[in-house]
Design an enzyme around this catalytic site. Structure first.
Site, PDB file in Angstrom:
ATOM      1  CD  GLU A   1       0.752 -16.142  -7.429  1.00  0.00           C
ATOM      2  OE1 GLU A   1       0.144 -15.480  -6.571  1.00  0.00           O
ATOM      3  OE2 GLU A   1       1.482 -17.101  -7.133  1.00  0.00           O
TER       4      GLU A   1
ATOM      5  NE  ARG B   1       0.139 -13.229  -4.866  1.00  0.00           N
ATOM      6  CZ  ARG B   1       1.358 -13.323  -4.370  1.00  0.00           C
ATOM      7  NH1 ARG B   1       1.905 -12.325  -3.736  1.00  0.00           N
ATOM      8  NH2 ARG B   1       2.066 -14.432  -4.517  1.00  0.00           N
TER       9      ARG B   1
ATOM     10  CG  ASP C   1      -1.069 -25.835  -2.778  1.00  0.00           C
ATOM     11  OD1 ASP C   1      -1.540 -25.623  -3.890  1.00  0.00           O
ATOM     12  OD2 ASP C   1      -0.091 -25.227  -2.312  1.00  0.00           O
TER      13      ASP C   1
ATOM     14  CD  GLU D   1       1.418 -21.425   2.893  1.00  0.00           C
ATOM     15  OE1 GLU D   1       2.466 -21.153   3.525  1.00  0.00           O
ATOM     16  OE2 GLU D   1       1.117 -20.882   1.820  1.00  0.00           O
TER      17      GLU D   1
HETATM   18  C1  DMJ Z   1      -0.067 -17.277  -1.226  1.00  0.00           C
HETATM   19  O1  DMJ Z   1      -0.033 -16.520  -2.383  1.00  0.00           O
HETATM   20  C2  DMJ Z   1      -1.265 -18.179  -1.213  1.00  0.00           C
HETATM   21  O2  DMJ Z   1      -1.452 -18.731   0.028  1.00  0.00           O
HETATM   22  C3  DMJ Z   1      -1.120 -19.276  -2.193  1.00  0.00           C
HETATM   23  O3  DMJ Z   1      -2.192 -20.175  -2.143  1.00  0.00           O
HETATM   24  C4  DMJ Z   1       0.151 -20.006  -1.876  1.00  0.00           C
HETATM   25  N1  DMJ Z   1       1.288 -19.206  -1.808  1.00  0.00           N
HETATM   26  C5  DMJ Z   1       1.227 -17.992  -1.075  1.00  0.00           C
HETATM   27  C6  DMJ Z   1       1.634 -18.118   0.369  1.00  0.00           C
HETATM   28  O4  DMJ Z   1       2.607 -18.987   0.659  1.00  0.00           O
END
Ligand code: DMJ
Length: 643
Positions: free
Chosen positions: A262, A266, A395, A529
């Site tokens: 995270e 971010r 993913d 998404e």
């Molecule tokens: C975001 O922090 C990013 O897209 C991450 O890859 C997946 N989760 C959230 C959004 O759903």
């Protein structure tokens, strides 16, 4: 009470003779030694092992410095991963206790695939990944290579980042829609600023801030996540406020336990893209400082990082919920783009080394049916479970393979090969067609299909779309069709709900077709998404339906998620009277609104020929090495400047 001596029993105890006692004691001490030794062979997660053994494989190391960092024993903590590709949303998660150990001297783990220290040279650090086994631990010796500057990156773009006219669309309806999205961003930002300034996220119902525990002691997640969105939308006053906050308040000397994934997507992603868009040195300074703090997470026997790191002490450990102390594919597989850029900006190859090492291990390891399971042991380097998913936990690993290839100016052949082989395995084993004709990507549990698709997996429409061009010969149309079909299915998951927003997960069994069957899967937390895939599919096909679908989402967000003081997730997308979850996720500002804005902009705003978006929608420029090198000359301090 007095014990009397029983007749026939010796005073020395249980009637044993001295020689017998000696043999018994010998046997006992042997047994104890054996048991203790056996602890070493237990999986990392076994509590007994954690109680008795120190975490010897994980010394905290600051690269480039000889000072050993202070190490602390982290306390058990609850971590909440809200909205993580790579995790379940809104789940309370336990972090396992990992006792740390103090090593007398600085130790740098040798990572899989790394070679002799003196082989690295600056020029080689910028060669394609296929030859990257020559990249070594030069950085540990304080060696630095050429660092590319903002001006050089800018010169190597094919087009201006913001387009001819900031991506202004020519038709008035699209322009109005784009203005609406901009207004939503301003509304979300203003409320964050008013009620939660400096905290990580806004709680719009209670009008206060949320800190959470994903970012350690770092603060201002919404600010860092918003920088580039504000900038590309031309919200310059707000962008300046955000920049000033970063300059004066973004404190890297925090001590809390953070999710490596995270913080990377971010904070590192947000600061990198703010730097590349604006050239403001403060972002570069902060991101390099932060990048160094993440390095100790890689000090494991395999170099596969653990999921949680204390940014102060450098101690790292695995999520308590991840089986047998394993690391998560979508977490350690979603560092590549940012870490390569950290090396390019700093001239320090260590960041690239770390992620290339992960790559090499994943490339080498045997894969069941060519699939990548979601859990891997950072100690043994083996898979821990056979759960495969293109949604949560897996993913963005796949996303980063194709994006690594694209970001390397299509020179990273290894990433390309791994991506298309993974896609082939996914198509063979996971891609399904429902009785109603909807294409979906199921999950795989040791050979058994779970006919479920998570909202998170809906990014895959866009991913498969952007990868369509470079696959095996003759496959382009096939991939474009598959991307369109998956995006269509994800749109169906929205249009089949009362709110026209999609659930967290939807199923294709028991008569269900793209609908959530479990109460616990019905929530929507402002995730991007589905909209992300609309944006890519629009850029790739210019089929107007994608803009229409995007507009449907705007209307639904306005109707159901907008509250008096911001935007909030909702608990049940099928309920016509919604219940709000009181959280404005930072990715709503970073991703959802940015992708909507791009969807209603001309393609020359952040053109895909020049930019790749990290998994948090932070744009990073394509690295055109030859061009960058042509524009730079090395100076004595190892920095490269413009000629
Ligand atoms: C975001 O922090 C990013 O897209 C991450 O890859 C997946 N989760 C959230 C959004 O759903």
């Amino acid at each position: 009470m007095v014990f009397r001596k029983l007749p026939g029993v010796s005073a020395s105890g249980m009637g044993l003779r001295l020689s017998q006692k000696f043999v018994f004691l010998l046997f006992l001490s042997g047994l104890v030694t054996l048991c203790f030794g056996a602890l070493f062979f237990l999986p990392d997660s076994v509590r007994l092992k954690r109680i008795f053994l120190s975490k010897s494989e994980n010394p905290a190391v600051t690269v480039g410095s000889d000072n050993e960092l202070s190490k602390k024993v982290p306390v058990d903590q609850e971590h909440q991963r809200a909205g993580i590709k790579g995790g379940e949303a809104n789940v309370k998660l336990k972090v396992s206790r990992k006792p740390s150990v103090t090593h007398g001297a600085r130790t740098v783990e040798r990572s899989v695939g790394s070679k002799a220290q003196d082989e690295w040279s600056p020029a080689r650090a910028h060669e394609p990944a296929a030859r990257d086994e020559r990249v070594t631990s030069a950085a540990h010796n304080g060696q630095r290579g050429s660092a590319f500057s903002y001006e050089m990156f800018k010169k190597c773009l094919l087009k201006p980042a913001l387009g001819k006219d900031q991506g202004n669309p020519s038709d008035s309806e699209t322009l109005q829609r784009r203005e609406k999205v901009k207004e939503m961003m301003k509304f979300a930002w203003d409320n964050y600023k008013q009620y939660a300034w400096g905290k990580n996220e806004l709680r719009p119902l209670t009008r206060n801030g949320h800190i959470g525990n994903m970012f350690g002691g770092l603060r201002g997640a919404s600010i860092v996540d918003s920088l580039d969105t504000l900038y590309i939308m031309g919200l310059m006053e707000e962008y300046e406020e955000a920049k000033e906050w970063v300059q004066n308040n973004l404190d890297m000397n925090s001590n809390g336990e953070a999710s490596l994934f995270e913080v990377n997507i971010r904070y590192v992603g947000g600061l990198l893209s703010a730097f590349y868009l604006t050239g403001a040195e403060i972002f570069k300074q902060k991101v390099l400082e932060l990048g160094e703090k993440l390095l100790p997470a890689f000090n494991t026997p395999t170099g596969i990082p653990r999921g949680v790191i204390n940014l102060g002490s450098g101690t790292s450990w695995s999520w308590g919920w991840a089986s047998a102390g394993s690391s998560i594919l979508a977490e350690f597989g979603t560092l590549h783009l940012e870490f390569v850029h950290l090396s390019e900006l700093s001239g320090n190859p260590v960041f690239t080394e770390k992620v290339m090492n992960i790559r090499k291990l994943l490339n080498k390891i045997e894969k069941p049916h060519g699939l990548y399971p979601n859990f891997l042991s950072p100690v043994s380097g083996n898979w821990v479970q056979h759960h495969v998913s293109i949604g949560g936990l897996g993913d963005s690993f796949y996303e980063y393979l194709i994006k690594s290839y694209l970001m390397s100016d299509k020179t990273d052949e290894e990433a390309k090969k791994m991506y298309y082989s993974a896609m082939e395995a996914i198509e063979t084993n996971l891609v399904q067609k429902s009785p109603g004709g909807l294409t979906y990507v199921a999950e795989w549990r040791g050979g058994i299909l779970d006919h479920k698709m998570g909202h998170l997996a809906c990014f895959s429409g866009g991913m498969i779309g952007i990868g369509a061009d470079d696959g095996p010969a003759g496959q382009k149309q096939h991939y474009l069709d598959l991307a369109a079909e998956i995006t269509h299915t994800c749109h169906e998951s929205y249009s089949r709900s009362a709110t026209k927003l999609g659930p967290e997960a939807f199923r294709f069994d028991g008569g269900a077709e793209a609908t959530a069957t479990r109460l616990s899967d019905r929530y929507y937390i402002l995730r991007p998404e589905v909209i992300e895939s609309y944006m890519y599919m629009w850029r790739l096909t210019h089929d107007p339906k994608y803009r229409e679908w995007g507009w449907e989402a705007v209307e639904a967000l306005e109707k159901h998620c907008r509250v008096d003081a911001g935007f909030s997730g909702i608990r049940d997308v099928y309920a016509s009277t919604v219940s709000h979850d009181n959280m404005q996720q930072s990715f709503f500002l970073s991703e959802t609104l940015k992708y909507l804005y791009l969807l209603f902009s001309d393609d020359d705003l952040l053109p895909l020929e020049d930019w790749v978006f990290n998994t948090e929608a932070h744009p990073l420029p394509i690295i055109r090495k030859r061009c960058l090198q042509e524009h730079g000359t090395r100076q004595d301090d190892g920095q490269t400047s413009l000629e």
